[in-house]
Motif scaffolding. Structure first.
Motif, PDB file in Angstrom:
ATOM      1  N   SER A 136      44.370  34.687  40.598  1.00  0.00           N
ATOM      2  CA  SER A 136      45.504  33.871  40.172  1.00  0.00           C
ATOM      3  C   SER A 136      45.449  32.592  40.982  1.00  0.00           C
ATOM      4  N   GLY A 155      48.811  30.842  42.850  1.00  0.00           N
ATOM      5  CA  GLY A 155      49.688  31.827  43.465  1.00  0.00           C
ATOM      6  C   GLY A 155      51.064  31.933  42.865  1.00  0.00           C
ATOM      7  N   GLY A 199      49.291  37.273  38.112  1.00  0.00           N
ATOM      8  CA  GLY A 199      47.959  37.849  38.041  1.00  0.00           C
ATOM      9  C   GLY A 199      47.392  37.746  36.641  1.00  0.00           C
ATOM     10  N   HIS A 246      43.338  42.070  43.569  1.00  0.00           N
ATOM     11  CA  HIS A 246      43.944  40.870  43.005  1.00  0.00           C
ATOM     12  C   HIS A 246      44.053  39.827  44.107  1.00  0.00           C
ATOM     13  N   GLU A 259      45.213  35.996  45.292  1.00  0.00           N
ATOM     14  CA  GLU A 259      46.088  34.859  45.019  1.00  0.00           C
ATOM     15  C   GLU A 259      45.716  33.726  45.960  1.00  0.00           C
TER      16      GLU A 259
END
Length: 454
Positions: A24, A27, A31, A269, A271
């Protein structure tokens, strides 16, 4: 390593078999999120006619390949052809037999008096009528219809009486009804070829068989079907509404295999702060100013791909096992919040995933058998680990024979009956499928019970 990105969201396949990593950028998102998908729902015979090699025909499905689509789905669904074979077996019973209509005057009811007719039987056996009828039954159970070719002798050419030599089964996928010409309500011809893309050199047109004048044509073809509600000319499979479930059920095995082999659930994930990319854009613009190159957004997009790939390579792979990563957060006065790179392991919830797939599979099995019109008890499917008792199977079999066999029997035996009526005018002999009446074990004498004869 492969990266797939849309805007500021992306997924990286590390190629290590350890799963995927989602990104992502900025941020601020949640996601990797799937976009809204509009399903392409399967249609059924929406086009009234289409042109094939210059001839207008009645199409089978939107792509004129409904038989092929059904075949592929049933081949992929683990129980598909097994269930269809069970239906055909229940319909077939012990096969075609000759009979005469009779009346039980004492009980005031009709019944079939089964009989032997050596002359008719010899005629039918000369061209293997049981094979033709069984192949027609397979088409009927799958597509609610079948095509039969009537082949006459050559005697009428010199004024002698006509007579049918044989019947031939035409595979369902190789025949299409020619759309009726102006002024006609029903098709007058049938086109036979290698559909859905027939070669014009090997495509043949046949007149439709006329029972009122059976020997009119040397060769004629007729389509026999169980009428489908609001469908013009052609019938559709009974399980048409269950095709999506069949497709889903047929794909579950591939999904689980792929999951086991590739751990395809997203494992991490990442960010990243928007400020990082803003500063990167400024640096790229500065380099372009120094070199005299024109800046474009493509440069920043390529930098994003390279940065995400490099970042992912640092946290995956066997050589990085046991290492840790340190990230720094800083205060962004504009965002009034801390910003920095974060890496979040995602709970794959493997047990929940597998349990969900099993529930979907059970639902697909139930939907499929419902669409086929066959009780799961008779289809040999075990729904939710429940085994059926012998009494349940016996009851289901009797209900099936009482409610699901009369109409297919009538349609299936119709061309054979028309053949007999034409070759043996005035006969009262009819043809039908013979089925043995199954009784409960307690109603059978001990010496004749199945367990005593096993």
């Amino acid at each position: 390593m492969e990266i797939r990105r849309s805007g500021n969201f992306g997924v990286i396949d590390t190629g290590t078999g350890r799963g995927l990593i989602s990104f992502s950028i900025g941020g601020r998102g949640k996601g990797w999120e799937p976009s809204s998908i509009q399903l392409n729902r399967r249609g059924s015979f929406f086009s009234r006619k289409i042109s094939v090699n210059g001839t207008f025909i009645v199409p089978m499905g939107d792509n004129n390949d409904m038989p092929g689509e059904v075949m592929r789905l049933l081949d992929k669904f683990y129980a598909g052809e097994g269930i269809m074979g069970k239906i055909a077996g229940l319909q077939w019973g012990e096969g075609p037999r000759l009979y005469e209509d009779a009346i039980d005057e004492e009980n005031n009811r009709f019944y079939r008096r089964w009989k032997l007719d050596p002359k008719i039987t010899a005629d039918l056996e000369s061209w293997d009528y049981t094979t033709v009828l069984h192949r027609s039954l397979v088409d009927l159970t799958h597509m609610q219809g079948f095509f039969i070719k009537f082949v006459r002798n050559r005697a009428p050419r010199i004024g002698n009486p006509g007579r049918f030599v044989r019947l031939e089964h035409i595979p369902y996928q190789k025949a299409r009804l020619v759309y009726p010409p102006d002024g006609e309500d029903e098709p007058q011809e049938i086109l036979v070829g290698d559909f859905p893309y027939p070669d014009p050199a090997y495509t043949y047109r046949y007149p439709i068989f006329d029972p009122a004048n059976p020997f009119k044509y040397p060769v004629s073809v007729k389509y026999y079907n169980i009428y489908s509600f609001c469908k013009d000319f052609m019938s559709t499979p009974r399980f048409l509404g269950a095709l999506d479930w069949l497709e889903l059920a047929g794909g579950l095995a591939d999904i689980l295999i792929s999951y086991n082999e590739n751990a395809s659930a997203i494992s991490l994930h990442i960010e990243s702060p928007q400020a990082y990319w803003d500063r990167a854009e400024e640096r790229i613009k500065g380099v372009c100013a120094q070199t005299g190159e024109t800046y474009s957004n493509k440069m920043l997009e390529e930098f994003k791909d390279a940065a995400m790939e490099k970042f992912a390579s640092n946290i995956t792979g066997r050589e990085n096992v046991g290492k840790y990563m340190h990230t720094t957060k800083f205060w962004n006065t504009e965002a009034n919040n801390f910003e920095g790179w974060t890496v979040t392991p995602l709970d794959k919830k493997i047990k929940d995933y597998v349990d969900a797939q099993i529930k979907i599979s059970n639902k697909a099995d139930a939907a499929a058998t419902s669409g086929f019109g066959l009780d799961p008890v008779l289809s040999n499917l075990i729904i939710e680990n429940k085994l059926s008792s012998g009494s349940e199977k016996l009851y289901s079999l009797k209900v099936y024979n009482a409610s699901e066999t009369a109409i297919p029997d009538m349609i299936l035996c119709k061309p054979l009956q028309q053949y007999i009526n034409a070759n043996f005018p005035g006969t009262t002999t009819k043809v039908g499928l013979y089925r043995t009446i199954v009784e409960a074990e307690q109603n059978v004498s001990p010496s004749n019970r199945m367990k005593e004869n096993a």
